[in-house]
Design an enzyme around this catalytic site. Structure first.
Site, short mmCIF file in Angstrom:
data_model
loop_
_atom_site.label_atom_id
_atom_site.label_comp_id
_atom_site.label_asym_id
_atom_site.label_seq_id
_atom_site.Cartn_x
_atom_site.Cartn_y
_atom_site.Cartn_z
N ASP A 8 0.95 -1.40 0.03
CA ASP A 8 0.03 -0.05 0.04
C ASP A 8 0.86 1.30 0.00
O ASP A 8 2.06 1.24 0.41
CB ASP A 8 -0.94 0.08 1.19
CG ASP A 8 -1.66 1.29 1.25
OD1 ASP A 8 -2.40 1.42 0.18
OD2 ASP A 8 -2.13 1.59 2.13
N SER A 9 0.46 2.33 -0.53
CA SER A 9 1.16 3.67 -0.30
C SER A 9 1.27 4.06 1.01
O SER A 9 2.06 4.63 1.33
CB SER A 9 -0.01 4.75 -0.96
OG SER A 9 -1.02 4.68 -0.34
N TYR A 40 -0.80 8.51 -2.52
CA TYR A 40 -0.75 8.43 -3.78
C TYR A 40 -1.97 9.15 -4.55
O TYR A 40 -2.06 9.36 -5.76
CB TYR A 40 -0.71 6.98 -4.44
CG TYR A 40 0.61 6.27 -4.02
CD1 TYR A 40 1.82 6.66 -3.54
CD2 TYR A 40 0.73 4.90 -4.83
CE1 TYR A 40 2.69 5.92 -3.60
CE2 TYR A 40 1.81 4.22 -4.62
CZ TYR A 40 2.95 4.88 -3.78
OH TYR A 40 4.15 3.97 -3.78
N GLY A 41 -2.95 9.17 -3.74
CA GLY A 41 -4.08 9.62 -4.14
C GLY A 41 -4.57 10.92 -5.36
O GLY A 41 -5.24 10.94 -6.04
N CYS A 71 -4.22 -0.99 -2.33
CA CYS A 71 -4.41 0.23 -2.53
C CYS A 71 -5.01 0.61 -3.72
O CYS A 71 -4.66 0.25 -5.06
CB CYS A 71 -3.06 1.11 -2.73
SG CYS A 71 -3.04 2.68 -3.15
N ASN A 72 -6.25 1.14 -3.67
CA ASN A 72 -7.04 1.46 -4.71
C ASN A 72 -6.55 2.20 -5.69
O ASN A 72 -6.64 2.20 -6.94
CB ASN A 72 -8.66 2.00 -4.31
CG ASN A 72 -9.30 1.13 -3.60
OD1 ASN A 72 -10.04 0.40 -4.17
ND2 ASN A 72 -9.30 0.97 -2.35
N THR A 73 -5.80 3.25 -5.37
CA THR A 73 -5.19 4.18 -6.43
C THR A 73 -4.06 3.56 -7.15
O THR A 73 -4.33 3.69 -8.33
CB THR A 73 -4.41 5.33 -5.49
OG1 THR A 73 -5.47 5.76 -4.50
CG2 THR A 73 -4.06 6.41 -6.63
N GLU A 156 -4.83 9.45 8.36
CA GLU A 156 -3.28 9.79 8.59
C GLU A 156 -2.86 10.40 9.75
O GLU A 156 -2.04 10.22 10.37
CB GLU A 156 -2.62 10.13 7.33
CG GLU A 156 -2.65 9.37 6.11
CD GLU A 156 -1.79 7.91 5.91
OE1 GLU A 156 -0.71 8.21 6.66
OE2 GLU A 156 -1.96 7.22 5.53
N CYS A 190 -11.52 2.63 -0.99
CA CYS A 190 -10.06 3.18 -0.46
C CYS A 190 -9.67 2.65 0.73
O CYS A 190 -10.78 2.23 1.85
CB CYS A 190 -10.36 4.72 -0.07
SG CYS A 190 -8.80 5.21 0.70
N THR A 191 -8.67 1.95 0.88
CA THR A 191 -8.26 1.12 2.03
C THR A 191 -8.30 1.58 3.33
O THR A 191 -8.16 1.10 4.63
CB THR A 191 -6.96 0.21 1.67
OG1 THR A 191 -6.07 1.25 1.50
CG2 THR A 191 -6.98 -0.59 0.81
N HIS A 192 -8.11 3.02 3.48
CA HIS A 192 -8.30 3.61 4.76
C HIS A 192 -9.69 3.77 5.28
O HIS A 192 -9.78 3.95 6.50
CB HIS A 192 -7.70 5.13 4.65
CG HIS A 192 -6.37 5.29 4.63
ND1 HIS A 192 -5.50 4.79 3.53
CD2 HIS A 192 -5.30 5.99 5.14
CE1 HIS A 192 -4.18 5.21 3.76
NE2 HIS A 192 -4.08 5.86 4.71
#
Ligand code: DGL
Length: 271
Positions: A8-9, A40-41, A71-73, A156, A190-192
């Site tokens: 992931d980013s 990365y978004g 990571c979706n991005t 974050e 989105c993984t977050h």
């Protein structure tokens, strides 16, 4: 043989790793967070592709036969090119998978009105990866999207429980449902976002299904390994996980505690 790699980013992929480990506890895993270059978004296609390719090459070098882009991005902007152009030149025996396809495959079993909402980073939404994939598999399903640029920074910066979080989550969810009030299922693209789930549930209209990726990706990986014994037999099974970050080890340890609820050992890595 080697571990299954989760990339992931930053920290978000830990929500996917968590579910994968619960589902498939016997395997070995490496988690790599490119925390030095996250998020990365908002980055361009070229940059996300370059960064993701560097990470994949590093994870292959570390012996992994199978890399999951959690990571979706990265899945939206880099996966296809890596699978189609790079893998044949790097190693035909290795595999890279993403998180978008498994989430899209879930759509048909949850929607009753054929109206799906997608929430994600600007990069993921602008790539149109979700509508394109959904149209391919389910041409009758209508897709409505909303970019939520503030949600990742909220997580974050450990602000996911704050009033500020309420403000932005309500605003983006209201925007999504203003596009069509009959949306019956929403993909958290989105993984977050699982870290924001309580507030997301608070503002999403009652009865709307929420597709969370951790569980979906874990189930899909289990199925993949069953269908691909040639890859499965290359995956180590000692039940251990190693964590790597491109940023400070201490910072990662602290944040990972929030995502995983456990103490971990982390090593620094350069891509
Ligand atoms: N992990 C990314 C995703 O799932 C979000 C964080 C980022 O923008 O790098 O899209």
């Amino acid at each position: 043989m080697g571990p299954i790699a989760i990339f992931d980013s930053g920290y978000g992929g830990l929500t996917v790793l968590d579910k994968i480990r619960k589902h498939l506890p016997d395997y070995d895993y490496i988690y790599l967070g490119d925390n030095a270059r996250t998020p990365y978004g908002n980055r361009s296609f070229e940059v996300v592709y370059e960064y993701t390719k560097q990470a994949v090459l590093k994870l292959f070098e570390m012996g992994s036969p199978l890399v999951i882009l959690a990571c979706n991005t990265a899945s939206a902007k880099a996966l296809r090119t890596i699978q189609q152009n790079d893998l044949p030149l790097i190693d035909l025996e290795k595999r890279v998978l993403g998180v978008i396809r498994p989430s899209v495959e879930k759509v048909k079993s949850v929607t009753s009105k054929n109206k799906i909402g997608v929430l994600g980073t600007i990069g993921t939404i602008q790539s149109d990866s979700y509508p394109l994939e959904i149209k391919k598999l389910f041409p009758n399903v209508e897709v409505f999207q909303e970019a939520c640029p503030m949600w990742v920074p909220l997580v974050e910066n450990n602000e996911f429980d704050s009033e500020g979080a309420d403000y932005f989550i309500k605003k983006n969810i209201d925007n999504l449902f203003a596009k069509d009030s009959n949306i019956d299922s929403v993909i958290l693209g989105c993984t977050h976002y699982p870290l924001l789930i309580e507030k997301i549930r608070k503002y999403i209209p009652l009865g709307v299904n929420i597709i969370e990726q951790g569980q979906v990706v874990a189930e899909s990986l289990k199925d993949y390994l069953q269908r691909h014994p040639e890859i499965e037999e290359k995956c180590l099974k000692n039940g251990v996980t190693h964590f790597f970050t491109t940023e400070s080890v201490n910072k990662f340890k602290q944040a990972a505690g929030v995502f995983l609820n456990q103490k971990i050992k982390v090593e620094h890595i350069t891509l």
